[in-house]
Write an enzyme that holds these catalytic residues in place. Structure first.
Site, mmCIF file in Angstrom:
data_model
loop_
_atom_site.group_PDB
_atom_site.id
_atom_site.type_symbol
_atom_site.label_atom_id
_atom_site.label_comp_id
_atom_site.label_asym_id
_atom_site.label_seq_id
_atom_site.Cartn_x
_atom_site.Cartn_y
_atom_site.Cartn_z
ATOM 1 N N HIS A 1 13.463 11.817 3.277
ATOM 2 C CA HIS A 1 12.831 13.064 3.695
ATOM 3 C C HIS A 1 12.636 14.045 2.540
ATOM 4 C CE1 HIS A 1 10.643 15.094 6.665
ATOM 5 N NE2 HIS A 1 11.046 16.196 6.090
ATOM 6 N N HIS B 1 15.434 12.588 11.901
ATOM 7 C CA HIS B 1 14.273 12.661 12.803
ATOM 8 C C HIS B 1 13.343 11.469 12.610
ATOM 9 C CE1 HIS B 1 11.971 15.333 9.679
ATOM 10 N NE2 HIS B 1 11.635 14.088 9.521
ATOM 11 N N HIS B 2 13.573 10.677 11.568
ATOM 12 C CA HIS B 2 12.821 9.422 11.414
ATOM 13 C C HIS B 2 13.430 8.320 12.271
ATOM 14 C CE1 HIS B 2 10.508 10.826 7.869
ATOM 15 N NE2 HIS B 2 11.577 11.565 7.659
ATOM 16 N N LYS C 1 4.083 29.901 4.178
ATOM 17 C CA LYS C 1 3.201 29.525 3.076
ATOM 18 C C LYS C 1 1.742 29.573 3.510
ATOM 19 C CE LYS C 1 4.408 27.058 -0.272
ATOM 20 N NZ LYS C 1 5.044 27.980 -1.224
ATOM 21 N N ARG D 1 2.145 0.896 14.980
ATOM 22 C CA ARG D 1 1.705 0.729 13.601
ATOM 23 C C ARG D 1 2.176 -0.620 13.079
ATOM 24 N NH1 ARG D 1 6.020 4.334 10.109
ATOM 25 N NH2 ARG D 1 4.752 3.618 8.397
ATOM 26 N N TYR E 1 8.998 15.939 0.499
ATOM 27 C CA TYR E 1 8.745 17.257 -0.097
ATOM 28 C C TYR E 1 8.550 17.159 -1.596
ATOM 29 C CZ TYR E 1 9.714 18.765 4.530
ATOM 30 O OH TYR E 1 9.645 18.914 5.873
ATOM 31 N N SER F 1 12.966 6.401 -14.173
ATOM 32 C CA SER F 1 11.898 7.191 -14.776
ATOM 33 C C SER F 1 11.806 8.570 -14.125
ATOM 34 C CB SER F 1 10.576 6.430 -14.631
ATOM 35 O OG SER F 1 9.496 7.299 -14.783
ATOM 36 N N SER F 2 11.861 8.606 -12.789
ATOM 37 C CA SER F 2 11.750 9.880 -12.078
ATOM 38 C C SER F 2 12.892 10.816 -12.416
ATOM 39 C CB SER F 2 11.755 9.658 -10.564
ATOM 40 O OG SER F 2 10.551 9.087 -10.171
ATOM 41 N N ASP G 1 6.325 22.295 -26.155
ATOM 42 C CA ASP G 1 6.354 20.914 -25.651
ATOM 43 C C ASP G 1 7.439 20.846 -24.579
ATOM 44 O OD1 ASP G 1 6.371 18.006 -25.392
ATOM 45 O OD2 ASP G 1 5.294 18.006 -27.300
ATOM 46 N N HIS H 1 0.850 -1.202 0.000
ATOM 47 C CA HIS H 1 0.000 0.000 0.000
ATOM 48 C C HIS H 1 0.886 1.253 0.000
ATOM 49 C CE1 HIS H 1 -2.934 3.051 1.159
ATOM 50 N NE2 HIS H 1 -2.180 3.328 2.212
ATOM 51 N N TRP I 1 7.444 -0.351 3.618
ATOM 52 C CA TRP I 1 7.925 0.299 2.380
ATOM 53 C C TRP I 1 9.321 0.863 2.569
ATOM 54 C CZ3 TRP I 1 9.282 5.340 0.894
ATOM 55 C CH2 TRP I 1 9.160 6.316 1.883
#
Lengths: 530, 382
Positions: free
Chosen positions: A258, A307-308, A336, A455, A262, A174-175, A111, A82, A147
């Site tokens: 991280h 921080h993760h 923002k 989790r 963004y 691809s990215s 284009d 997921h 993931w």
């Protein structure tokens, strides 16, 4: 390719226009940014429904305590896939789809800079998607280690793990190609007179996002390549018994991970910054500070990764450094939000579907921002790390953040893309169902996390039963509501009231000077921007 | 739930509860006990400080939320096109923009200060009264009291029939173990943590302690709990199939009771040592083996011994299980690299290993009739 590209490309395309292939070959061989944008958007919509269906199965298992539908082996595959598919298959490609459609139209270019590369960037995705989804059917099933693919757990598993590494590699290629194309397009193909500081906000956010992609996708590629060799070729990058370090993987992964967060939110900021001024009929407040805020967020995203990992047991200095840098992100993000509110202030506001999604974005993303601030504080994070509080947090920024901004963007530009107005009444019903169901699903997860529910567990203690049931019911409603979205989109593609060049009276970017839908080759002669 | 007599719930707690009640439109008669909406009642000083820090931040966030969204709400109501409001033309204001950059900086400094002090005290594991080594295994915790010769495994004791819904679930469903960690009240307990296979995380919410246990590395954490009672938590880092079934239970007892408990443990160790060399009957071994199997093997190999096709091999009819005893003993002792099959030689006693291997060789359709004695295990240990 340089400034001369504009006139060259125009000539080339006039020529190509005469014998464009039709049918399937139009899509397979397309080098047209609009066709490729459409392909990206349909691909991501399919993946959104696929990964969403996995989420429905997760919520069904968690509806009540005990194991009812899935054994833990399968449950872990559901949560892992997921996450992986939503991020790499749904959110990222849909944003690239927006870039393909909108960047050339908004900067007055005919284009993308590299049309053939563009074709390849897209057609790698279905290959990776098929590879990833097919892992459900190989012996041992799909990957089940989350993931984030943390070793040593990732070492324990079958062929699906190697297949998934390959799929993520392809998605990364691809990215990177897509990002390079976007950077070159934006830097070289703007209409005469469009200086960088005159670019629409959406183009700015994508320019910065594309740099992030080019910077961090190779880092992910390194991390998963080391996993691959650890798994298959006897290396010990992440294996302590061979002198490696499992935590090192987490550092490398989150150095990618991280900025990745963004990558998924900055273009969404761009969409919202386009929609709000349109329906407030007032220019975006603080354009310059918005640009600097996005750039600062991008810069800070490179120095907050650990921080993760506060519970891995970093030294005091490390924990403090990453706590402070993470808290700093609140400042540009706050700017923002303040700018969006100031844009609304003394406007002439109307509430069409895209605006509803954008307003919900501002409010709900801010809630996600607050829970992010709570999690930035090391002591509180240590209580909440790996609990449902984190799940609530990242769904507030990724679903009510990215995904709802994307939906708002789809409603906003559908009239331009298809030439038809969407069904406004159904659009609003879709919005309200989504917004309400989203909150029923994810708000209680804050409470579950605070109360101590980890989790990624297939079964839970009895004290968590009530909120899980509420979240599951909300989740089913949220999932069902998206079928309405599909219906509205298809209905709009098939027909509807003619949109005219400019259905939104407050919009002022270049795409609205074109017909709806725009000609197959738009801006053959570049517009002059004053 | 543990008995708490610590600090009463503060204001923030009830305020959040009321907000939550409004949010869901729940009828007031609903029992609140089932809807915990905040961090659990703290049992240690650290947890109390975390609780207070979280409450402080929550209030600040709520204040900011009001300051930002009340103007937005006013704009959405009064500056609508449908009420004929004409749009203004302004699009920046340097003074305002500087203000809303500086003010958040000050607020953040205000938040960072208490957080920094708290991080420093959480990191200070010095001057502890007692050190316990915690090792995470798939999927159980091992506790070793350093310098005391006390070492044991702590397995989930929730019966599989409850998980599968064949029996009603107990009060502490998934949060109960066969042997809890026992620590004395009022003493600073230092944990040193590691793992044998994958990363786990030892977590007791009421203590404010969550620390990853990382294979090959040592990490530490500490807590001091004054209130005697039973405290519960879970593994917090995804560690495979059994991740959701890896509870942590800590019994905090008075120092006198703790001394008594330590004596009992040493007596047990001595009794086990006296049994070395003893031979057992088939029925004895199978009965014990069934228990060991349920605690250690069942998550992967399943109660039927059929495993999970493609992921975990079946033991029923397996070539290893029905083959030579030596091969079977070796794989259980040493595990299998790059799989979830752990080296149980480091985790279980010779008697437990002999029992579970005997059980596997004589259960389901396996009818080798073989009896494996603890001495056989000892002989094959490297």
């Amino acid at each position: 390719m340089n400034t001369s590209t504009v006139s060259n490309a125009a000539a080339v395309h006039d020529h190509a226009h005469d014998h464009a292939p039709t049918g399937v070959m139009r899509w397979l061989t397309s080098t047209n940014h609009k066709d490729i944008g459409t392909l990206y958007l349909w691909f991501s919509l399919f993946m959104f429904f696929f990964a969403g269906a996995l989420a429905m199965l997760i919520r069904a298992e968690l509806f009540q305590p005990g194991l009812q539908l899935f054994q833990p082996t399968v449950f872990n595959q559901l949560t892992t896939m997921h996450g992986l598919i939503m991020i790499f298959g749904a959110i990222m490609p849909s944003l690239v789809g927006f870039a393909n459609w909108q960047v050339p139209l908004m900067i007055g270019a005919p284009d993308m800079a590299f049309p053939r590369l563009n074709n390849w960037s897209f057609w790698l995705l279905p290959a990776a998607g098929v590879l990833l989804i097919s892992t459900f059917f190989v012996p041992g099933g799909a990957i089940a280690g989350g993931w984030t693919m943390y070793p040593p757990l990732f070492m324990q598993g079958g062929i699906a793990y190697d297949m998934s590494i390959l799929a993520v590699h392809i998605l990364g290629v691809s990215s990177i190609m897509g990002a390079i194309n976007i950077i070159v397009t934006i830097l070289n193909m703007r209409a005469p007179g469009m200086t960088l500081m005159k670019m629409p906000m959406f183009v700015w956010t994508w320019l910065i996002t594309a740099f992030l992609l080019v910077a961090v996708m190779p880092v992910l590629a390194c991390a998963i390549t080391m996993l691959l060799t650890d798994r298959n070729f006897g290396t010990h990058f992440f294996d302590a018994s061979g002198g490696g370090d499992p935590v090192m993987f987490q550092h490398v992964f989150w150095f990618f991970g991280h900025p990745e967060v963004y990558i998924m939110i900055l273009p969404a900021f761009g969409i919202v910054s386009t929609i709000i001024p349109t329906f407030a009929r007032k220019p975006l407040f603080g354009y310059v500070s918005m640009v600097y805020a996005v750039a600062s967020i991008a810069f800070l995203s490179f120095i907050v990764w650990a921080h993760h990992m506060f519970t891995t047991g970093m030294p005091l200095g490390g924990q403090l450094f990453f706590m402070y840098t993470t808290m700093l992100i609140a400042i540009p993000t706050g700017i923002k939000v303040f700018n969006w509110v100031a844009t609304l202030w003394r406007g002439s506001i109307s509430f069409e579907t895209p605006m509803l999604f954008s307003l919900a974005f501002v409010f709900l993303f801010t809630i996600g921002g607050f829970s992010g601030l709570v999690l930035a504080l090391v002591p509180v994070d240590i209580q909440l790390q790996d609990t449902y509080y984190v799940v609530a947090h990242f769904h507030y920024v990724l679903f009510s953040g990215s995904a709802m901004a994307i939906m708002g963007g789809v409603y906003y530009w559908l009239p331009k893309w298809t030439g038809h107005m969407y069904d406004e009444k159904l659009g609003k019903v879709h919005f309200w169902l989504t917004a309400i169901a989203f909150n029923i699903t994810f708000f209680p997860m804050h409470f579950l996390g605070l109360a101590g529910m980890p989790r990624r567990i297939p079964d839970y203690a009895l004290q968590f039963a009530e909120f899980n049931m509420i979240a599951s019911l909300g989740g089913f409603l949220l999932g069902a509501s998206q079928l309405l979205f599909l219906y509205v989109v298809i209905k709009c593609v098939r027909g509807g009231i003619a949109a005219g060049n400019q259905p939104w009276d407050g919009a002022d970017t270049l795409e609205w000077t074109q017909t709806s839908p725009p000609p197959y080759h738009s801006f053959v002669t570049p517009p002059l921007v004053k | 739930m543990p008995k708490y007599t610590g600090r009463r719930l503060g204001q923030p707690f009830s305020a959040i509860r009321s907000l939550c009640a409004i949010f869901f439109g729940l009828i007031p008669a609903l029992a609140w006990a089932d809807f915990a909406v905040n961090l659990p009642q703290p049992a240690s000083g650290l947890a109390q400080d975390i609780f207070d820090l979280h409450s402080l931040i929550l209030w600040i966030c709520l204040a900011i939320l009001i300051v930002v969204f009340v103007p937005m709400l006013i704009a959405l109501i009064r500056h609508r096109k449908s009420v004929g409001h004409q749009a203004a033309k302004f699009h920046d204001n340097l003074g305002v923009e500087i203000a809303w950059t500086i003010v958040p900086v000050l607020i953040l400094i205000g938040m960072a200060w208490p957080a920094t002090r708290l991080v420093a005290s959480m990191k200070d594991t010095s001057k502890s009264d007692l050190t316990i080594k915690v090792t995470g295994h798939q999927w159980k915790w091992e506790y070793e009291y350093l310098g005391e010769d006390i070492r044991f495994m702590s397995n989930s004791s929730t019966p599989k029939v409850q998980i599968d819904g064949e029996q009603s679930k107990g009060e502490h469903y998934l949060l109960e173990v066969d042997r809890p960690l026992v620590v004395p009240a009022g003493q600073k307990v230092r944990l040193v943590l590691t793992a044998s296979d994958v990363i786990h995380a030892w977590w007791v919410p009421a203590f404010g302690v969550k620390q990853d246990a990382i294979p090959g590395f040592i990490r530490d954490a500490w807590f001091k709990v004054d209130q005697v009672g039973t405290y519960r938590g879970q593994c917090a880092e995804l560690c495979g199939v059994g991740h959701g079934f890896m509870p942590v239970v800590v019994d905090v007892v008075s120092p006198e009771q703790f001394a008594t408990w330590k004596q009992e443990q040493k007596t047990l160790v001595a009794a086990a040592a006296a049994n070395v060399g003893k031979t057992y009957e088939m029925a004895e071994l199978k009965a014990l083996g069934e228990k060991v199997y349920a605690a250690n093997c069942v998550a992967c190999h399943q109660p039927t011994g059929m495993g999970v096709p493609g992921a975990f091999p079946a033991l029923n009819g397996s070539a290893i299980v029905s083959g030579e005893k030596a091969g079977h003993i070796d794989i259980v002792l040493n595990g299998k690299a790059a799989t979830a099959m752990a080296a149980f030689g480091k985790q279980l006693s010779d008697l437990d290993l002999a029992a579970v291997i005997t059980y596997e060789r004589n259960s389901w359709n396996n009818t080798t009739g073989d009896l494996v004695q603890p001495a056989d295990i000892a002989a094959r240990r490297r």
